[in-house]
Structures are given as structure tokens and as C-alpha cells.
Design a protein around this motif. Structure first.
Motif, mmCIF file in Angstrom:
data_model
loop_
_atom_site.group_PDB
_atom_site.id
_atom_site.type_symbol
_atom_site.label_atom_id
_atom_site.label_comp_id
_atom_site.label_asym_id
_atom_site.label_seq_id
_atom_site.Cartn_x
_atom_site.Cartn_y
_atom_site.Cartn_z
ATOM 1 N N SER A 13 0.815 -1.222 0.000
ATOM 2 C CA SER A 13 0.000 0.000 0.000
ATOM 3 C C SER A 13 0.848 1.270 0.000
ATOM 4 N N ARG B 18 2.407 0.805 -4.559
ATOM 5 C CA ARG B 18 1.374 1.336 -5.452
ATOM 6 C C ARG B 18 1.801 1.204 -6.907
ATOM 7 N N GLN C 227 -6.858 2.448 -0.019
ATOM 8 C CA GLN C 227 -8.012 2.792 -0.846
ATOM 9 C C GLN C 227 -7.634 2.924 -2.321
ATOM 10 N N HIS C 228 -6.429 3.419 -2.581
ATOM 11 C CA HIS C 228 -6.005 3.646 -3.957
ATOM 12 C C HIS C 228 -5.795 2.351 -4.729
ATOM 13 N N HIS D 102 4.302 10.343 -6.118
ATOM 14 C CA HIS D 102 3.874 10.286 -4.727
ATOM 15 C C HIS D 102 5.051 10.214 -3.761
ATOM 16 N N GLY E 274 -1.217 11.520 -10.727
ATOM 17 C CA GLY E 274 -1.837 10.206 -10.701
ATOM 18 C C GLY E 274 -0.837 9.076 -10.751
#
Length: 321
Positions: free
Chosen positions: A10, A15, A43-44, A160, A308
């Protein structure tokens, strides 16, 4: 149907890895399990069609055994950059030891472990808790006789990240950036390239027993990277190198404040070791991955053009854009 377990899936690298694996195997054939203590933290990942998010603590031996049931391969991405000596031991040594023992009991032989550049052969010779425990974690997994692949990345950048993004935000808020360890050298690697490397290792059993250094094509000092973050984000500021003792005093002051510190004393100790490729091990090209320059990716997300997924360039190229 292959089943892969991604510990730390996560997080930042996880990711990108899950996106990469779904991109490659979205039509079926692979199922990816990502454990997390709180489902809200992942959640992503929920929209990804072949990823199963499971609430579980990977530090609990019974939970780890349940997660390993029927699994073909494990990826370990769990790591921390800040913490006490005990916290580093818990994340970087305790977990690999438990994982190694659990894999042996469960009959899971294939493990891909993401370590760090600068890890010494002898943990006792490391200048920081981070590097010492990373080295000890590698040794624990190697001693188990698993089909192990170790990846050692330099500092990882991407949409990110908590590296270039952090320095960009600092320069948006302050007119001057005092910087300890300004001469420390890094060879930053794009998170998308690290994800591709892990995916390649999972797909290619001949990578077992190998160690790979994951680095970008260019070496930079920390000062150059901080200046780059300011320039690309549209907030260039003066970066002022400070003596080591000043940096350590700042690090101590930040360590007693709430929240994650910008730079800890352990980070400064780690930077005594150049975070660049040693040449002792093969690099990304040996895995069929062409290293991506930081200058071709960082401007996109630091300018706010796109925050994104890490597969942005791939999707654009496939769409003919």
C-alpha cells in the motif's frame, strides 16, 4: 492462476508495483494480495481488478502464515526511513527473519526483497541504523536458503514521493533552504523503473540468487536535487549548505517535534555512504529496464501537471499521445 503476496504494497513503491502488475496481467493469470493494518490506507488499490486488499499485520506470525498459504512468490517492500533503533530493528530485521522462517514452513521459496543502495556486507560496519538493519535483514533472508532476489535502489522519485515533493513544498513556503549533507551523492531512480524491475524478477526465475543495483542514469548531489525540485515546481530558492554540526542540531530539534522529521541524525549518518551504483552488481539494464532520467519525469508531477499513477508515460505512448 499464480498468487503473489506483496508486503508493503500500500506504500509508494507498492502502489507503482501493483499498477505495473495489473497492467501486465490484468487479463488474468495472476492474483495479488496486499495486506495492510487498515484497509483505508490502501483505498487507492481497491479499483485494481486483480488486487485483493486484506486487513492483517505482517508482523504477526500467525497472520503471516495465513497470508502465505497457497502463495507462489512474496515481494517485501516494508521499510522505514525514520525511527528509533528498535523501530528499525522491528521493520528491517525482525520482519525478514519472521518472513524467512514462515516461508520455509509454508513451502514458499520465491522471494523478491527490496533493500537499499549502500548496504555493507557486514552490518556492524554500517554508519547508520538504517543501513545496518537493512544489511542484517538481507542476511536473514539469504541464510534461509530461499530463491531470493535482492534489489538495492538509490533514492526513489515519483509522483507520490516524499523526497522531491517535500523539498518543492519547502521552497514554496520559505525564501531560503538551509541544507545539511548538501554534498551527499545520489543516483535517483524512478519508481516506475523499480516496479518494472520487480515485475521482471517475479516473471523470470533465473533472477533468483542475484542482487541488482537500481539506479538512474545520472549522479547528483543533494543540493542539486533540492535546487531541481524548486526549479521544476516553479519556486526556486537559494539553497544554503550548513555545517554537519548544525545539521545534527536541526535533526535533533526536529526529532522531538510531532510528525515525521525532514531529516534525522540517522539520515545524515546514512549519507556518509554515497548512494550511487558500486558496479559490483548488475543494474536495471540487466533486467531489460532502461533507466529513466529524473529530468523527464519530475517536472510533470512537481508542476502539478499530473499527480496520478506512475504508468502515465506508458499509457500515453500506447494511446499515441
Amino acid at each position: 492462476m499464480k498468487r503473489w503476496l506483496v508486503l508493503g504494497g500500500s506504500g509508494f513503491v507498492g502502489r507503482a508495483l501493483c499498477e505495473q502488475l495489473v497492467d501486465q496481467h490484468g487479463g488474468g493469470g495472476v492474483r495479488i494480495t496486499v495486506p495492510t493494518r487498515r484497509r483505508a490506507h490502501a483505498q487507492h488499490l481497491l479499483p485494481l481488478p486483480t488486487v485483493d486488499v486484506v486487513e492483517a499485520s505482517v508482523h504477526d506470525e500467525k497472520a503471516l502464515m495465513r497470508l502465505l498459504a497457497g502463495v507462489d512468490a512474496v515481494v517485501n517492500l516494508v521499510a522505514i526511513l525514520h525511527g528509533s533503533k528498535d523501530e528499525f530493528e522491528h521493520a528491517h530485521v525482525g520482519l525478514p527473519q519472521r518472513l524467512a522462517a514462515a516461508c520455509v514452513r509454508a513451502g514458499v521459496r520465491r522471494v523478491v526483497h527490496v533493500s537499499a543502495l549502500g548496504v555493507p556486507d557486514d552490518p556492524a560496519s554500517a554508519p547508520s541504523n538504517y543501513l545496518r538493519t537493512k544489511a542484517a535483514g538481507e542476511l536473514a533472508l539469504r541464510a534461509a536458503g530461499l530463491d531470493l532476489t535482492v534489489l538495492r535502489p538509490s533514492v526513489i522519485f515519483g509522483a507520490h514521493d516524499r523526497f522531491l515533493n517535500l523539498f518543492a513544498r519547502l521552497q514554496a513556503a520559505f525564501p531560503v533552504v538551509p541544507l545539511a549533507g548538501s554534498d551527499a551523492r545520489f543516483q535517483p531512480v524512478w519508481v516506475g523503473d523499480v516496479a518494472r524491475a520487480i515485475a521482471r524478477c517475479l516473471a523470470d526465475p533465473t533472477t533468483a540468487g542475484q542482487t541488482y543495483e537500481c539506479v538512474g542514469p545520472q549522479v547528483y548531489t543533494l543540493k542539486e536535487l533540492v535546487e531541481m525540485a524548486g526549479r521544476f515546481s516553479g519556486h526556486p530558492r537559494r539553497v544554503v549548505p550548513v555545517p554537519g554540526w548544525v545539521g545534527r542540531a536541526q535533526a535533533f530539534a526536529m526529532s522531538v517535534l510531532p510528525g515525521e522529521p525532514l531529516m534525522s541524525k540517522d539520515n545524515l549518518d546514512s549519507m556518509q555512504v554515497p548512494n550511487v551504483a558500486t558496479g559490483r552488481w548488475p543494474g536495471l539494464p540487466a533486467l531489460g529496464v532502461a533507466p529513466t532520467p529524473v529530468t523527464s519525469i519530475a517536472p510533470i508531477y512537481l508542476r502539478g501537471g499530473h499527480a496520478g499513477g506512475e504508468q502515465l508515460d506508458d499509457w500515453r505512448s500506447r494511446a499515441g499521445r
